[in-house]
Write a protein that holds these residues in place. Structure first.
Motif, PDB file in Angstrom:
ATOM      1  N   CYS A 165       0.836  -1.525  -0.110  1.00 38.99           N
ATOM      2  CA  CYS A 165       0.280  -0.359  -0.266  1.00 38.99           C
ATOM      3  C   CYS A 165       1.361   1.831   0.273  1.00 38.99           C
ATOM      4  O   CYS A 165       1.814   1.160   0.654  1.00 38.99           O
ATOM      5  N   PRO A 166       0.548   2.055  -0.885  1.00 42.34           N
ATOM      6  CA  PRO A 166       1.541   3.221  -0.790  1.00 42.34           C
ATOM      7  C   PRO A 166       0.873   4.365  -0.178  1.00 42.34           C
ATOM      8  O   PRO A 166       2.246   5.113   0.677  1.00 42.34           O
ATOM      9  N   HIS A 167       0.383   3.701   0.545  1.00 37.63           N
ATOM     10  CA  HIS A 167       0.065   5.087   2.449  1.00 37.63           C
ATOM     11  C   HIS A 167       0.856   4.306   3.396  1.00 37.63           C
ATOM     12  O   HIS A 167       1.090   5.328   4.699  1.00 37.63           O
ATOM     13  N   CYS A 168       0.336   3.401   3.405  1.00 38.32           N
ATOM     14  CA  CYS A 168       0.964   2.636   5.144  1.00 38.32           C
ATOM     15  C   CYS A 168       2.160   1.853   4.854  1.00 38.32           C
ATOM     16  O   CYS A 168       2.987   1.736   5.726  1.00 38.32           O
ATOM     17  N   GLN A 211       2.551  -1.732   4.414  1.00 35.66           N
ATOM     18  CA  GLN A 211       2.150  -2.768   5.041  1.00 35.66           C
ATOM     19  C   GLN A 211       1.288  -3.233   4.101  1.00 35.66           C
ATOM     20  O   GLN A 211       1.590  -4.890   4.220  1.00 35.66           O
ATOM     21  N   GLY A 212       0.139  -3.320   4.103  1.00 34.31           N
ATOM     22  CA  GLY A 212      -0.727  -3.470   2.743  1.00 34.31           C
ATOM     23  C   GLY A 212      -0.302  -4.512   2.147  1.00 34.31           C
ATOM     24  O   GLY A 212       0.294  -3.092   0.955  1.00 34.31           O
ATOM     25  N   ARG A 213      -1.725  -5.564   1.056  1.00 31.46           N
ATOM     26  CA  ARG A 213      -1.092  -5.508  -0.390  1.00 31.46           C
ATOM     27  C   ARG A 213      -1.463  -4.366  -1.074  1.00 31.46           C
ATOM     28  O   ARG A 213      -2.553  -3.683  -1.494  1.00 31.46           O
ATOM     29  N   LEU A 214      -1.052  -4.343  -2.170  1.00 29.40           N
ATOM     30  CA  LEU A 214      -1.648  -3.325  -2.809  1.00 29.40           C
ATOM     31  C   LEU A 214      -2.538  -3.787  -3.563  1.00 29.40           C
ATOM     32  O   LEU A 214      -3.169  -3.822  -4.462  1.00 29.40           O
ATOM     33  N   PHE A 215      -1.688  -5.569  -4.392  1.00 29.73           N
ATOM     34  CA  PHE A 215      -3.048  -6.441  -5.377  1.00 29.73           C
ATOM     35  C   PHE A 215      -3.198  -7.330  -4.898  1.00 29.73           C
ATOM     36  O   PHE A 215      -2.977  -8.077  -4.458  1.00 29.73           O
ATOM     37  N   SER A 216      -4.796  -7.435  -5.644  1.00 27.51           N
ATOM     38  CA  SER A 216      -5.815  -8.479  -5.361  1.00 27.51           C
ATOM     39  C   SER A 216      -5.359 -10.202  -5.916  1.00 27.51           C
ATOM     40  O   SER A 216      -5.469 -11.116  -5.810  1.00 27.51           O
ATOM     41  N   GLY A 217      -4.691  -9.415  -7.433  1.00 26.95           N
ATOM     42  CA  GLY A 217      -4.651 -10.665  -8.255  1.00 26.95           C
ATOM     43  C   GLY A 217      -3.333  -9.741  -8.966  1.00 26.95           C
ATOM     44  O   GLY A 217      -2.357  -9.008  -8.339  1.00 26.95           O
ATOM     45  N   LEU A 256      -7.561   2.358  -2.143  1.00 23.79           N
ATOM     46  CA  LEU A 256      -7.632   2.901  -2.733  1.00 23.79           C
ATOM     47  C   LEU A 256      -7.614   2.522  -4.615  1.00 23.79           C
ATOM     48  O   LEU A 256      -6.589   3.147  -5.748  1.00 23.79           O
ATOM     49  N   GLY A 257      -9.063   2.648  -4.272  1.00 26.06           N
ATOM     50  CA  GLY A 257     -10.057   2.121  -5.157  1.00 26.06           C
ATOM     51  C   GLY A 257      -9.502   3.155  -6.429  1.00 26.06           C
ATOM     52  O   GLY A 257     -10.121   3.208  -7.130  1.00 26.06           O
ATOM     53  N   ARG A 258      -9.501   4.999  -5.759  1.00 30.77           N
ATOM     54  CA  ARG A 258      -9.870   6.032  -6.293  1.00 30.77           C
ATOM     55  C   ARG A 258      -8.682   6.485  -6.622  1.00 30.77           C
ATOM     56  O   ARG A 258      -8.672   7.542  -7.715  1.00 30.77           O
ATOM     57  N   GLY A 308       2.433  -0.858 -10.067  1.00 31.20           N
ATOM     58  CA  GLY A 308       3.033  -0.390  -8.496  1.00 31.20           C
ATOM     59  C   GLY A 308       3.215   0.751  -8.634  1.00 31.20           C
ATOM     60  O   GLY A 308       2.559   1.899  -8.392  1.00 31.20           O
ATOM     61  N   LEU A 309       4.471   1.224  -9.029  1.00 30.52           N
ATOM     62  CA  LEU A 309       5.166   2.129  -9.634  1.00 30.52           C
ATOM     63  C   LEU A 309       3.856   3.464  -9.980  1.00 30.52           C
ATOM     64  O   LEU A 309       4.015   4.439  -9.485  1.00 30.52           O
ATOM     65  N   MET A 310       3.281   3.160 -11.578  1.00 31.74           N
ATOM     66  CA  MET A 310       2.768   4.270 -11.596  1.00 31.74           C
ATOM     67  C   MET A 310       1.125   4.665 -10.110  1.00 31.74           C
ATOM     68  O   MET A 310       0.803   5.665 -10.264  1.00 31.74           O
ATOM     69  N   THR A 311       0.765   3.470  -9.580  1.00 26.87           N
ATOM     70  CA  THR A 311      -0.340   3.809  -8.733  1.00 26.87           C
ATOM     71  C   THR A 311       0.305   4.164  -7.634  1.00 26.87           C
ATOM     72  O   THR A 311       0.088   5.447  -7.402  1.00 26.87           O
TER      73      THR A 311
END
Length: 104
Positions: free
Chosen positions: A4-7, A9-15, A30-32, A90-93
């Motif tokens: 996660c780019p915010h924290c 810690q969490g996963r960025l991708f679900s697939g 992350l949807g926005r 991931g980089l673009m996100t």
């Protein structure tokens, strides 16, 4: 790293390329963050440039048969494209997150 780019810690991708709707750790939406076709465009240019210029060099230097060049270069461009797509997204996100959060 796919976090996660915010924290961080969490996963960025679900697939493979599907971004999670929210972070499981911090709850950030992350949807926005929408990258559109940006990652695919950059990856196609990078992978295409590497493979085309390498194939051109090999063809000029060694003159292999075209079928052999295709047998080598097509899997190479496919592998590079798939291998770079997830880190590119991931980089673009992360860059989009930085842009959205920096404007606040």
């Amino acid at each position: 790293m796919g976090r996660c780019p915010h924290c961080g810690q969490g996963r960025l991708f679900s697939g493979f390329l599907k971004v999670c709707p929210t972070c499981q750790v911090c709850g950030y939406d992350l949807g926005r963050i929408e990258t559109g076709d940006g990652p695919a465009t950059f990856i196609m240019q990078i992978a295409g440039g590497i493979v085309v210029f390498s194939a051109l060099y090999v063809y000029i230097a060694y003159r292999p048969p075209i079928w052999l060049l295709l047998v080598v270069t097509l899997p190479l461009v496919l592998g590079l494209s798939l291998g770079l797509m997830r880190p590119g997204k991931g980089l673009m996100t992360a860059l989009q997150y930085r842009s959205v959060e920096g404007s606040r």
